[in-house]
Design a protein around this motif. Sequence first.
Motif, PDB file in Angstrom:
ATOM      1  N   ILE A   7       0.840  -1.200   0.178  1.00 56.94           N
ATOM      2  CA  ILE A   7      -0.038  -0.134   0.112  1.00 56.94           C
ATOM      3  C   ILE A   7       0.919   1.297   0.032  1.00 56.94           C
ATOM      4  O   ILE A   7       0.395   2.243  -0.729  1.00 56.94           O
ATOM      5  CB  ILE A   7      -1.108   0.024   1.092  1.00 56.94           C
ATOM      6  CG1 ILE A   7      -2.040  -1.235   1.007  1.00 56.94           C
ATOM      7  CG2 ILE A   7      -1.699   1.444   1.190  1.00 56.94           C
ATOM      8  CD1 ILE A   7      -2.948  -1.333   2.481  1.00 56.94           C
ATOM      9  N   SER A   8       1.784   1.228   0.790  1.00 48.36           N
ATOM     10  CA  SER A   8       2.737   2.365   0.657  1.00 48.36           C
ATOM     11  C   SER A   8       3.591   2.664  -0.555  1.00 48.36           C
ATOM     12  O   SER A   8       3.590   3.768  -0.919  1.00 48.36           O
ATOM     13  CB  SER A   8       3.926   2.160   1.790  1.00 48.36           C
ATOM     14  OG  SER A   8       3.211   2.114   3.213  1.00 48.36           O
ATOM     15  N   ALA A   9       3.966   1.413  -1.193  1.00 46.77           N
ATOM     16  CA  ALA A   9       4.617   1.330  -2.397  1.00 46.77           C
ATOM     17  C   ALA A   9       3.508   2.258  -3.486  1.00 46.77           C
ATOM     18  O   ALA A   9       4.074   2.967  -4.184  1.00 46.77           O
ATOM     19  CB  ALA A   9       5.040   0.219  -2.640  1.00 46.77           C
ATOM     20  N   ALA A  10       2.522   1.571  -3.577  1.00 41.96           N
ATOM     21  CA  ALA A  10       1.398   2.102  -4.390  1.00 41.96           C
ATOM     22  C   ALA A  10       0.947   3.720  -4.228  1.00 41.96           C
ATOM     23  O   ALA A  10       1.054   4.426  -5.228  1.00 41.96           O
ATOM     24  CB  ALA A  10       0.021   1.313  -4.269  1.00 41.96           C
ATOM     25  N   LEU A  11       0.924   4.109  -2.816  1.00 46.81           N
ATOM     26  CA  LEU A  11       0.842   5.437  -2.633  1.00 46.81           C
ATOM     27  C   LEU A  11       2.065   6.468  -3.223  1.00 46.81           C
ATOM     28  O   LEU A  11       1.901   7.361  -3.785  1.00 46.81           O
ATOM     29  CB  LEU A  11       0.567   5.849  -1.155  1.00 46.81           C
ATOM     30  CG  LEU A  11      -0.635   5.361  -0.652  1.00 46.81           C
ATOM     31  CD1 LEU A  11      -0.544   5.306   0.955  1.00 46.81           C
ATOM     32  CD2 LEU A  11      -1.961   6.078  -1.150  1.00 46.81           C
ATOM     33  N   ILE A  15       1.830   9.271  -5.906  1.00 48.20           N
ATOM     34  CA  ILE A  15       2.202  10.672  -5.813  1.00 48.20           C
ATOM     35  C   ILE A  15       3.291  11.019  -6.643  1.00 48.20           C
ATOM     36  O   ILE A  15       3.134  12.299  -7.073  1.00 48.20           O
ATOM     37  CB  ILE A  15       2.901  10.912  -4.125  1.00 48.20           C
ATOM     38  CG1 ILE A  15       1.766  10.522  -3.193  1.00 48.20           C
ATOM     39  CG2 ILE A  15       3.551  12.245  -4.103  1.00 48.20           C
ATOM     40  CD1 ILE A  15       2.397  10.449  -1.887  1.00 48.20           C
ATOM     41  N   ILE A  16       4.250  10.198  -7.031  1.00 52.13           N
ATOM     42  CA  ILE A  16       5.421  10.504  -7.967  1.00 52.13           C
ATOM     43  C   ILE A  16       4.523  10.721  -9.385  1.00 52.13           C
ATOM     44  O   ILE A  16       4.861  11.694  -9.987  1.00 52.13           O
ATOM     45  CB  ILE A  16       6.230   9.442  -8.114  1.00 52.13           C
ATOM     46  CG1 ILE A  16       7.142   9.438  -6.804  1.00 52.13           C
ATOM     47  CG2 ILE A  16       7.072   9.822  -9.265  1.00 52.13           C
ATOM     48  CD1 ILE A  16       7.896  10.605  -6.353  1.00 52.13           C
ATOM     49  N   ALA A  17       3.815   9.880  -9.607  1.00 55.60           N
ATOM     50  CA  ALA A  17       2.978  10.128 -10.955  1.00 55.60           C
ATOM     51  C   ALA A  17       2.275  11.280 -11.024  1.00 55.60           C
ATOM     52  O   ALA A  17       2.225  12.106 -12.247  1.00 55.60           O
ATOM     53  CB  ALA A  17       2.042   9.007 -11.075  1.00 55.60           C
ATOM     54  N   ALA A 249      15.203   4.856  -4.554  1.00 53.18           N
ATOM     55  CA  ALA A 249      15.053   3.723  -3.564  1.00 53.18           C
ATOM     56  C   ALA A 249      13.526   3.269  -4.082  1.00 53.18           C
ATOM     57  O   ALA A 249      13.217   1.739  -4.161  1.00 53.18           O
ATOM     58  CB  ALA A 249      14.828   4.545  -2.191  1.00 53.18           C
ATOM     59  N   GLY A 250      12.606   4.116  -4.263  1.00 53.53           N
ATOM     60  CA  GLY A 250      11.193   3.821  -4.506  1.00 53.53           C
ATOM     61  C   GLY A 250      11.196   2.858  -5.869  1.00 53.53           C
ATOM     62  O   GLY A 250      10.662   1.622  -6.100  1.00 53.53           O
ATOM     63  N   ALA A 251      11.844   3.252  -7.033  1.00 54.64           N
ATOM     64  CA  ALA A 251      11.970   2.503  -8.263  1.00 54.64           C
ATOM     65  C   ALA A 251      12.898   1.019  -8.062  1.00 54.64           C
ATOM     66  O   ALA A 251      12.353   0.040  -8.713  1.00 54.64           O
ATOM     67  CB  ALA A 251      13.057   3.490  -9.315  1.00 54.64           C
ATOM     68  N   THR A 252      13.793   1.280  -7.043  1.00 50.21           N
ATOM     69  CA  THR A 252      14.677   0.012  -6.876  1.00 50.21           C
ATOM     70  C   THR A 252      13.700  -1.252  -6.034  1.00 50.21           C
ATOM     71  O   THR A 252      13.653  -2.249  -6.608  1.00 50.21           O
ATOM     72  CB  THR A 252      15.917   0.061  -5.739  1.00 50.21           C
ATOM     73  OG1 THR A 252      16.736   1.148  -6.392  1.00 50.21           O
ATOM     74  CG2 THR A 252      16.645  -1.245  -5.821  1.00 50.21           C
ATOM     75  N   LEU A 253      12.969  -0.459  -5.171  1.00 48.17           N
ATOM     76  CA  LEU A 253      11.978  -1.584  -4.412  1.00 48.17           C
ATOM     77  C   LEU A 253      11.061  -2.011  -5.276  1.00 48.17           C
ATOM     78  O   LEU A 253      10.588  -3.316  -5.480  1.00 48.17           O
ATOM     79  CB  LEU A 253      11.465  -0.795  -3.274  1.00 48.17           C
ATOM     80  CG  LEU A 253      12.223  -0.345  -2.160  1.00 48.17           C
ATOM     81  CD1 LEU A 253      11.428   0.477  -1.035  1.00 48.17           C
ATOM     82  CD2 LEU A 253      12.602  -1.571  -1.307  1.00 48.17           C
ATOM     83  N   LEU A 254      10.444  -1.332  -6.105  1.00 54.62           N
ATOM     84  CA  LEU A 254       9.411  -1.610  -7.291  1.00 54.62           C
ATOM     85  C   LEU A 254      10.000  -2.826  -8.223  1.00 54.62           C
ATOM     86  O   LEU A 254       9.407  -3.597  -8.567  1.00 54.62           O
ATOM     87  CB  LEU A 254       8.718  -0.309  -7.963  1.00 54.62           C
ATOM     88  CG  LEU A 254       7.763  -0.895  -8.863  1.00 54.62           C
ATOM     89  CD1 LEU A 254       6.370  -1.341  -8.352  1.00 54.62           C
ATOM     90  CD2 LEU A 254       7.275   0.403  -9.639  1.00 54.62           C
ATOM     91  N   GLY A 255      11.382  -2.610  -8.408  1.00 57.13           N
ATOM     92  CA  GLY A 255      11.785  -3.316  -9.581  1.00 57.13           C
ATOM     93  C   GLY A 255      12.032  -4.683  -8.883  1.00 57.13           C
ATOM     94  O   GLY A 255      12.047  -5.902  -9.407  1.00 57.13           O
ATOM     95  N   ARG A 256      12.570  -4.599  -7.487  1.00 57.18           N
ATOM     96  CA  ARG A 256      12.793  -5.916  -6.958  1.00 57.18           C
ATOM     97  C   ARG A 256      11.488  -6.693  -6.755  1.00 57.18           C
ATOM     98  O   ARG A 256      11.241  -7.871  -6.805  1.00 57.18           O
ATOM     99  CB  ARG A 256      13.757  -5.813  -5.654  1.00 57.18           C
ATOM    100  CG  ARG A 256      14.860  -5.117  -5.623  1.00 57.18           C
ATOM    101  CD  ARG A 256      15.371  -4.942  -4.431  1.00 57.18           C
ATOM    102  NE  ARG A 256      16.895  -4.564  -4.286  1.00 57.18           N
ATOM    103  CZ  ARG A 256      17.693  -4.338  -3.530  1.00 57.18           C
ATOM    104  NH1 ARG A 256      17.091  -4.146  -2.062  1.00 57.18           N
ATOM    105  NH2 ARG A 256      19.028  -3.994  -3.592  1.00 57.18           N
TER     106      ARG A 256
END
Length: 263
Positions: A7-11, A15-17, A249-256
């Motif tokens: 949920i945090s990653a989606a939020l 926000i970035i989008a 960091a967000g892109a890295t977590l999403l990629g993983r």
Amino acid sequence: MTRTGKISAALFVGIIAVAALFPWLLAPGSPLAVHPADAFASPSLQHPFGTDESGRDIYTRVVHGTADSLTIGLAATGLGMGIAVVLGVITAFAPRWLDSVILRGLEVLYAIPTLLMALIIIAFTGPGTTPAIIAVGLSTAPGYARLIRTHLRTLVNSEMFDAATVLGHSTWLKVRNHLIPNTLTTLLALMTLGIGQAVIWASALSFLGLGTPPPAPEWGAMLASGRTYLHFAWWMTVFPGLAIVAVAAGATLLGRSVTRRSA
């Protein structure tokens, strides 16, 4: 990843989008508006991230700079990935000697640090946003190409591909039915991981004065302009720096996450 983490990653991605596509919704002011009377104002309710030497609101500039930094990151990653896919497909079907030649060349280029290679390319193209995209894209391509080449060679030498050959499928059918479906998720994971890295490299070039020039609200350029006043206006560098770290960091977590899901 836990439910709370998802949920945090989606939020965060949302926000970035919004910041990249509709920055005026989060920061309705102009990132270039100058107010000399408000120069070097510390963070407050009126200016959450403070102001710079010209009185420009740092929060507004960070939000509006999301589009600039992400555009460079996406474009550079797309360029590097496109080159890597072409080389990967060539080596997947090439004779062993040609595959060996291309692989040796990729290993030599991969041994050169990414920033150093980008600086070498910038020396020929000159500074600017487009040259920065080209420099980061070309400098990251060898790393992507090595990974894609290994993945495609594994697929080509698999029993699935041998069975398709026995059934008389053409090369195009084998690529369409086997290579592409089994490679798209890998490419998506690599691109997601690569965007964060590309944002960092592009910001580094702008910090050195070789990327997007000021007064554009690009995060690396904001870091460069704020370093002169770091001893008494720390907010000019801290908040753009935090934006770079957060997106990377967000892109890295999403990629993983994508990588784990595809495994």
